[in-house]
Scaffold this motif. Structure first.
Motif, PDB file in Angstrom:
ATOM      1  N   ALA A  26       0.759   4.040  -3.039  1.00 47.33           N
ATOM      2  CA  ALA A  26       0.449   5.446  -2.788  1.00 47.33           C
ATOM      3  C   ALA A  26       1.566   6.342  -3.320  1.00 47.33           C
ATOM      4  O   ALA A  26       1.311   7.402  -3.916  1.00 47.33           O
TER       5      ALA A  26
ATOM      6  N   PRO B 238       0.814  -1.224   0.000  1.00 50.59           N
ATOM      7  CA  PRO B 238       0.000   0.000   0.000  1.00 50.59           C
ATOM      8  C   PRO B 238       0.846   1.272   0.000  1.00 50.59           C
ATOM      9  O   PRO B 238       0.504   2.250  -0.679  1.00 50.59           O
TER      10      PRO B 238
ATOM     11  N   GLU C 229      -5.357   8.947   2.746  1.00 48.49           N
ATOM     12  CA  GLU C 229      -6.437   8.120   2.212  1.00 48.49           C
ATOM     13  C   GLU C 229      -6.169   6.639   2.444  1.00 48.49           C
ATOM     14  O   GLU C 229      -7.092   5.850   2.697  1.00 48.49           O
ATOM     15  N   THR C 230      -4.897   6.248   2.377  1.00 50.06           N
ATOM     16  CA  THR C 230      -4.535   4.837   2.546  1.00 50.06           C
ATOM     17  C   THR C 230      -4.768   4.377   3.978  1.00 50.06           C
ATOM     18  O   THR C 230      -5.233   3.250   4.217  1.00 50.06           O
TER      19      THR C 230
ATOM     20  N   ARG D  71      -2.401  11.100  -0.398  1.00 48.68           N
ATOM     21  CA  ARG D  71      -2.513   9.665  -0.715  1.00 48.68           C
ATOM     22  C   ARG D  71      -2.292   8.808   0.530  1.00 48.68           C
ATOM     23  O   ARG D  71      -2.999   7.819   0.759  1.00 48.68           O
TER      24      ARG D  71
ATOM     25  N   ALA E 245      -3.107   0.166   6.772  1.00 48.98           N
ATOM     26  CA  ALA E 245      -2.680  -0.282   5.445  1.00 48.98           C
ATOM     27  C   ALA E 245      -1.235   0.109   5.175  1.00 48.98           C
ATOM     28  O   ALA E 245      -0.461  -0.683   4.620  1.00 48.98           O
ATOM     29  N   LEU E 246      -0.839   1.327   5.563  1.00 50.10           N
ATOM     30  CA  LEU E 246       0.541   1.766   5.312  1.00 50.10           C
ATOM     31  C   LEU E 246       1.543   0.889   6.018  1.00 50.10           C
ATOM     32  O   LEU E 246       2.654   0.646   5.513  1.00 50.10           O
TER      33      LEU E 246
END
Length: 475
Positions: free
Chosen positions: A385, A381, A461-462, A458, A466-467
């Motif tokens: 991004a 992810p 939003e992720t 980005r 997730a990051l």
């Protein structure tokens, strides 16, 4: 937030970026030279002030240890669930030697159209300034009063000296650098019209091998041919480093190398590459290296051994016919994924011992513990991004993965914080970093600022969970 809004802001701030770059480049913060350490401090203080002017509410110069001054800046998002991003770079610069090869004063920046030339223009001052501009563009385009992510900057002052105290710095300030993802801004792209991101950096081990023979220089007519010559032993060691196929002959050197997969080699083949142009940039007349690999594979994904300097005996004009007492060679080894600097150093020591003849005493002085290699998984992810943000800055162009032949402390940083790491850098192959006449293209800094502005949105939003994931999805 639109690309047009970001680009409009960046275009309107070009004069400010150029003025800041000009002012900062005049500070000769050469970390490798002790007489320039006060300039390294001035450089840190300059960037700390620039971060405050940008809006960072927390800015500190960390000089509470054996390291040269580093800068820490923090700006928390007003969104309590926002991810935390740690941006790494360095403000120190390389020595300028040989000075006579510079066309202009290395610390008196010159502008020629799109190009700014000075030491540190590309590595790494210009790249850090595009981050400050990109943050301003992000705020302006979104109308936010705080970033969409919590931002932390860690800007080192010893990277160009091999980051000898970086692990100590990280340990001393471990409680301040927690994050969800790391962004490194000390790399480049394939070409101005080919956006890319680095997905791996090589590690490194550096040392000096010394051979001691007789306890004084000897007359070569009286003693030559009857006692061992350390300069000859030195030459034989250097010549034995590689076989006829360009493979390094250190015991166990390739044991842990992560070999290239078919997919890896396919990705390398998609990167535009011209060996003729490469030779032109290198100002070399031939290619060399390990058989069976392309130039890009050799410098990005294969380990190497290089002789960086040789000395010993008489070096002056005319003749001095001696058997010298001492000789030395400086060696560096670039490492790739899975290689361990300590294990390579042990193999080098065994190799030197095996090539030390009777009557010669050899020793090795290592420059620190070495630097571990770093490899970024594709398709995570964080990677997706990043590439989306870079693509937006380059008008939707595909972003190619590439690997950096150089080395840095990124692996130590990633190990310390335990989160994914990605690279956002806009240097070009012809920037002549570490060489005379270093330059940066202003147009690349503007694109870097745009990518930064997109990236914080980005990442927001992720999301944090997730990051932090290292699970790969389709690239």
């Amino acid at each position: 937030m639109t690309t047009d809004a970001i680009r409009t802001f960046v275009d309107g701030a070009r004069g400010t970026l150029l003025a800041d770059l000009d002012a900062w480049l005049r500070i000769p913060g050469i970390s490798a030279q002790p007489d320039r350490h006060e300039d390294v401090r001035r450089s840190a203080e300059w960037f700390a002030d620039a971060a405050r002017r940008t809006g960072f509410p927390t800015v500190e110069v960390w000089d509470d240890g054996p390291w040269l001054p580093a800068v820490y800046a923090e700006w928390r998002s007003d969104d309590p669930g926002a991810p935390t991003v740690l941006v790494y770079g360095h403000h120190d610069v390389q020595p300028v030697d040989p000075l006579e090869l510079w066309h202009t004063d290395p610390f008196d920046p010159t502008i020629d159209g799109d190009v700014v030339r000075a030491r540190g223009a590309s590595d790494d001052k210009g790249q850090l300034l595009f981050h400050l501009l990109g943050l301003q563009a992000h705020l302006a385009a979104t109308g936010r009063s705080t970033p969409a992510v919590t931002l932390k900057y860690l800007i080192e002052g010893e990277e160009e000296s091999g980051s000898p105290h970086f692990e100590e710095l990280l340990a001393a300030h471990r409680d301040r650098i927690d994050c969800d993802v790391v962004v490194v801004t000390d790399t480049g792209m394939i070409a101005a019209d080919v956006p890319s991101t680095v997905t791996g950096m090589r590690g490194m081990v550096v040392g000096t091998v010394t051979f001691h023979g007789p306890d004084l220089d000897l007359h070569s007519g009286v003693f030559g041919g009857a006692v061992p010559n350390p300069a000859t032993a030195n030459g034989r060691l250097d010549g034995a480093l590689h076989d006829e196929h360009g493979r390094v002959q250190i015991p166990g050197f390739y044991d842990d190398v992560l070999d290239l997969t078919d997919e890896d080699r396919d990705l390398f083949s998609r990167v535009p590459s011209d060996d003729t142009e490469f030779l032109k940039v290198a100002q070399s007349r031939a290619l060399a290296g390990e058989d069976g690999y392309t130039t890009l594979e050799r410098i990005g994904a294969r380990p190497t051994a290089e002789v960086n300097g040789i000395g010993g005996g008489y070096q002056g004009a005319g003749n001095k016919t001696i058997v010298p007492s001492d000789a030395f060679v400086k060696l560096s080894f670039r490492l790739v994924a899975n290689q361990d600097p300590a294990r390579i150093a042990k193999g080098v020591e065994e190799f030197v011992s095996a090539h030390t003849p009777d009557g010669i005493v050899s020793s090795i002085e290592w420059e620190g513990a070495g630097v571990r290699p770093c490899l970024v998984p594709l398709g995570t992810p964080a990677y997706r991004a990043l590439t989306a943000a870079i693509s937006a800055a380059f008008d939707g162009a595909e972003v190619l993965p590439t690997r950096e032949g150089g080395s840095g402390p990124e692996a130590e940083l990633q190990q310390a914080v335990g989160v994914p790491l990605v690279f956002l850098g806009v240097g070009l192959p012809d920037d002549q970093i570490h060489a005379p006449n270093e330059k940066v293209n202003l147009s690349m800094l503007y694109r870097g600022a745009e990518a930064t502005a997109h990236l914080w949105a980005r990442f927001a939003e992720t999301g944090r969970d997730a990051l932090r994931s290292s699970e790969r999805s389709e690239v």
